[in-house]
Design a protein around this motif. Structure first.
Motif, PDB file in Angstrom:
ATOM      1  N   PRO B  40       9.789  -7.431   1.673  1.00 21.34           N
ATOM      2  CA  PRO B  40       8.505  -7.302   1.878  1.00 21.34           C
ATOM      3  C   PRO B  40       7.712  -8.363   1.819  1.00 21.34           C
ATOM      4  O   PRO B  40       7.823  -9.430   1.522  1.00 21.34           O
ATOM      5  CB  PRO B  40       7.876  -6.214   0.757  1.00 21.34           C
ATOM      6  CG  PRO B  40       9.119  -5.649   0.075  1.00 21.34           C
ATOM      7  CD  PRO B  40      10.545  -6.689   0.244  1.00 21.34           C
ATOM      8  N   ASP B  41       6.716  -7.969   2.692  1.00 18.30           N
ATOM      9  CA  ASP B  41       5.645  -9.391   2.821  1.00 18.30           C
ATOM     10  C   ASP B  41       4.107  -8.466   3.023  1.00 18.30           C
ATOM     11  O   ASP B  41       4.356  -7.507   3.748  1.00 18.30           O
ATOM     12  CB  ASP B  41       5.934 -10.086   3.907  1.00 18.30           C
ATOM     13  CG  ASP B  41       4.971 -11.239   4.227  1.00 18.30           C
ATOM     14  OD1 ASP B  41       4.569 -11.824   2.981  1.00 18.30           O
ATOM     15  OD2 ASP B  41       4.425 -11.487   5.286  1.00 18.30           O
ATOM     16  N   ALA B  42       3.090  -9.184   2.279  1.00 14.36           N
ATOM     17  CA  ALA B  42       1.829  -8.501   2.754  1.00 14.36           C
ATOM     18  C   ALA B  42       1.482  -8.535   4.071  1.00 14.36           C
ATOM     19  O   ALA B  42       0.872  -7.657   4.321  1.00 14.36           O
ATOM     20  CB  ALA B  42       0.890  -9.285   1.781  1.00 14.36           C
ATOM     21  N   GLY B  43       1.993  -9.559   4.797  1.00 13.63           N
ATOM     22  CA  GLY B  43       1.367  -9.646   6.218  1.00 13.63           C
ATOM     23  C   GLY B  43       2.143  -8.433   6.998  1.00 13.63           C
ATOM     24  O   GLY B  43       1.551  -8.216   8.359  1.00 13.63           O
ATOM     25  N   LEU B  44       2.865  -7.769   6.531  1.00 13.77           N
ATOM     26  CA  LEU B  44       3.706  -6.640   7.287  1.00 13.77           C
ATOM     27  C   LEU B  44       2.775  -5.560   7.202  1.00 13.77           C
ATOM     28  O   LEU B  44       3.097  -4.445   8.002  1.00 13.77           O
ATOM     29  CB  LEU B  44       5.048  -6.301   6.987  1.00 13.77           C
ATOM     30  CG  LEU B  44       6.107  -7.523   7.224  1.00 13.77           C
ATOM     31  CD1 LEU B  44       7.366  -7.261   6.502  1.00 13.77           C
ATOM     32  CD2 LEU B  44       6.369  -7.543   8.793  1.00 13.77           C
ATOM     33  N   GLY B  45       1.718  -5.458   6.436  1.00  8.75           N
ATOM     34  CA  GLY B  45       0.641  -4.551   6.387  1.00  8.75           C
ATOM     35  C   GLY B  45       1.126  -3.041   6.327  1.00  8.75           C
ATOM     36  O   GLY B  45       1.854  -2.692   5.545  1.00  8.75           O
ATOM     37  N   SER B  46       0.527  -2.277   7.110  1.00  9.33           N
ATOM     38  CA  SER B  46       0.615  -0.819   7.134  1.00  9.33           C
ATOM     39  C   SER B  46       2.066  -0.285   7.293  1.00  9.33           C
ATOM     40  O   SER B  46       2.502   0.860   7.258  1.00  9.33           O
ATOM     41  CB  SER B  46      -0.350  -0.054   7.755  1.00  9.33           C
ATOM     42  OG  SER B  46      -0.180  -0.408   9.223  1.00  9.33           O
ATOM     43  N   PHE B  47       2.781  -1.456   8.057  1.00  9.26           N
ATOM     44  CA  PHE B  47       4.127  -0.971   8.631  1.00  9.26           C
ATOM     45  C   PHE B  47       4.981  -0.416   7.591  1.00  9.26           C
ATOM     46  O   PHE B  47       5.715   0.724   7.676  1.00  9.26           O
ATOM     47  CB  PHE B  47       4.590  -2.098   9.474  1.00  9.26           C
ATOM     48  CG  PHE B  47       6.193  -1.762   9.939  1.00  9.26           C
ATOM     49  CD1 PHE B  47       6.521  -0.832  10.860  1.00  9.26           C
ATOM     50  CD2 PHE B  47       7.358  -2.418   9.400  1.00  9.26           C
ATOM     51  CE1 PHE B  47       7.659  -0.578  11.464  1.00  9.26           C
ATOM     52  CE2 PHE B  47       8.503  -2.167   9.811  1.00  9.26           C
ATOM     53  CZ  PHE B  47       8.770  -1.129  11.133  1.00  9.26           C
ATOM     54  N   LEU B  48       5.058  -1.427   6.557  1.00 10.89           N
ATOM     55  CA  LEU B  48       6.309  -0.904   5.267  1.00 10.89           C
ATOM     56  C   LEU B  48       5.829   0.540   4.696  1.00 10.89           C
ATOM     57  O   LEU B  48       6.716   1.218   4.219  1.00 10.89           O
ATOM     58  CB  LEU B  48       6.440  -2.164   4.412  1.00 10.89           C
ATOM     59  CG  LEU B  48       7.036  -3.306   5.153  1.00 10.89           C
ATOM     60  CD1 LEU B  48       7.131  -4.395   4.093  1.00 10.89           C
ATOM     61  CD2 LEU B  48       8.362  -2.996   5.677  1.00 10.89           C
ATOM     62  N   GLU B  49       4.544   0.547   4.344  1.00  7.13           N
ATOM     63  CA  GLU B  49       3.965   1.526   3.782  1.00  7.13           C
ATOM     64  C   GLU B  49       4.111   2.885   4.606  1.00  7.13           C
ATOM     65  O   GLU B  49       4.537   3.891   3.876  1.00  7.13           O
ATOM     66  CB  GLU B  49       2.526   1.539   3.539  1.00  7.13           C
ATOM     67  CG  GLU B  49       2.008   0.513   2.664  1.00  7.13           C
ATOM     68  CD  GLU B  49       0.282   0.351   2.681  1.00  7.13           C
ATOM     69  OE1 GLU B  49      -0.247   1.333   3.028  1.00  7.13           O
ATOM     70  OE2 GLU B  49       0.045  -0.860   2.565  1.00  7.13           O
ATOM     71  N   LEU B  50       3.814   3.070   5.817  1.00  8.97           N
ATOM     72  CA  LEU B  50       4.244   4.219   6.553  1.00  8.97           C
ATOM     73  C   LEU B  50       5.731   4.316   6.793  1.00  8.97           C
ATOM     74  O   LEU B  50       6.120   5.378   6.618  1.00  8.97           O
ATOM     75  CB  LEU B  50       3.758   3.966   7.966  1.00  8.97           C
ATOM     76  CG  LEU B  50       2.157   3.914   8.119  1.00  8.97           C
ATOM     77  CD1 LEU B  50       1.773   3.354   9.294  1.00  8.97           C
ATOM     78  CD2 LEU B  50       1.515   5.248   7.696  1.00  8.97           C
TER      79      LEU B  50
END
Lengths: 207, 188
Positions: B40-50
């Protein structure tokens, strides 16, 4: 055929071990890590359902996980060496988390870098790959060597129990096989990566 | 993530208001992607959460990004394209493993959140961040660099199509101008 009976140190014959297991593979896919494990799998009988690495050290377990996730009804066996497994040791954490019921791993552990001059490997010291795998939530055991405690106390001849564990038991399963440091004849699969991937993919999709 | 603090991002210059992470996520069904591997990276934003919230997507957490390359090669051999999402520093970790899709002509898709670009406040991010486009090009990965947030999802879909057609890896680099530069708590 040679049997895989252990030598005086309890170490198994790698070629006989792999052949005895793969004789019982059915339609399982086999992913072979680079070097001697690939030659062992090839010597046991080439198949389009074998994918052999010639490089990308550390990638065999994860490639096997990818196949297992994409093909949940297909048994997948990764056959690799101790150093290849350790280079990708984090894969065990990823596999433990995904817990694919159709994935097994056979780690051929000769405690040495056999391809590069037999330099001592890390499993010759304190590292126990089966213990690491258990720590990741994988059902793991060792056959051969001083610590072998495999199914039916595998003594190099009763392949049915060992193969049954690798091909039928709910995974993920990992078997460390303590093997002798032996010089085997070359048994080389094609080096053409495109050929290897295309025939493997077609064989997986084809039935 | 490289930093122990809670990630916050300064306003992105090229955000154009689009939630690019959600838009990329929405492309997955049409692209036939059910497996997303990531460090994970914070910069991947909503993508990983979704992805994590969607039962149709299997999110595979990795210890190192090279595992994701091997995994994506495996899913392709099993019949499915996979995506590997990582921070730019992870590109430094995948170098040798990219030989696998290269020599075997296997498509795989990389989504890379960039660090080390303009306004980077952590100098440790700069060396690999700066090298990413050259590293990927040298290793035979086709690189897509969308110029705005709303351009990320179309670039991702295009990269997937190109990867499939060419039988090679493709990467989408999401710049810090789109993501916003990371700020550090207590720093001015």
């Amino acid at each position: 055929m040679r049997d895989a009976r252990p030598d005086r140190d309890g170490r198994l014959d790698r070629r006989a071990l792999v052949a005895g297991i793969l004789d019982r593979r059915g339609d399982a896919a086999v992913v072979a890590g680079l070097g001697s494990p690939a030659w062992d799998c090839h010597a046991a009988g080439d198949s389009p359902l074998n994918f052999y690495f010639w490089g990308a050290m550390g990638g065999a377990a994860m490639l096997g996980l990818g196949v297992a996730l994409a093909q949940p009804d297909r048994r997948v066996l990764v056959v690799t060496g101790d150093a290849e497994m350790l280079m990708g040791v984090g894969s065990l954490a990823a596999i433990g988390a995904q817990a694919p019921s159709n994935l097994s791993l056979l780690v051929l552990d000769n405690e040495a870098f056999g391809e590069t001059g037999r330099q001592a490997g890390l499993t010759a010291r304190n590292t126990d790959i089966a213990a690491i795998a258990r720590g990741a939530g994988i059902d793991a055991f060792t056959v051969g060597g001083e610590v072998g405690e495999g199914p039916a106390g595998f003594a190099g001849t009763d392949f049915d129990a060992l193969a049954g564990t690798l091909f039928e038991k709910e995974g993920p399963v990992l078997c460390v096989a303590k093997i002798a440091l032996s010089a085997e004849s070359g048994s080389y699969p094609p080096r053409d990566g495109v050929l290897l991937q295309a025939r493997f993919r077609a064989a997986l999709a084809g039935d | 993530m490289d930093d122990p603090d809670i990630p916050q991002h300064r306003d992105a210059e090229d955000s154009d208001g689009a939630d690019w992470g959600e838009q990329v996520f929405r492309t997955l069904p049409d692209l036939g992607i059910r497996h997303v591997a990531t460090v994970p990276d914070a910069g991947l934003g909503s993508f990983l959460e979704l992805c994590e919230a969607d039962p149709a997507i299997r999110l595979i957490t990795l210890t190192t990004e090279e595992e994701g390359i091997a995994l994506a090669c495996g899913t392709w051999l099993g019949g499915e394209l996979a995506a590997v999402a990582m921070q730019s520093s992870g590109v430094g970790n995948v170098v040798n493993m990219l030989g696998l899709p290269n020599v075997c002509r296997i498509p795989c898709l990389l989504l890379v959140s960039m660090r080390g670009e303009a306004e980077e406040r952590n100098p440790w991010q700069v060396p690999v961040g700066r090298a990413v486009p050259d590293l990927l090009a040298a290793l035979g990965v086709e690189v897509f660099r969308p110029e705005s947030a709303s351009g990320v999802a179309p670039a991702f879909a295009e990269a997937a199509a190109r990867a499939r057609q060419a039988g090679r890896p493709a990467a989408v680099l999401v710049s810090q101008r789109i993501i916003g530069a990371k700020s550090f708590t207590g720093e001015d």
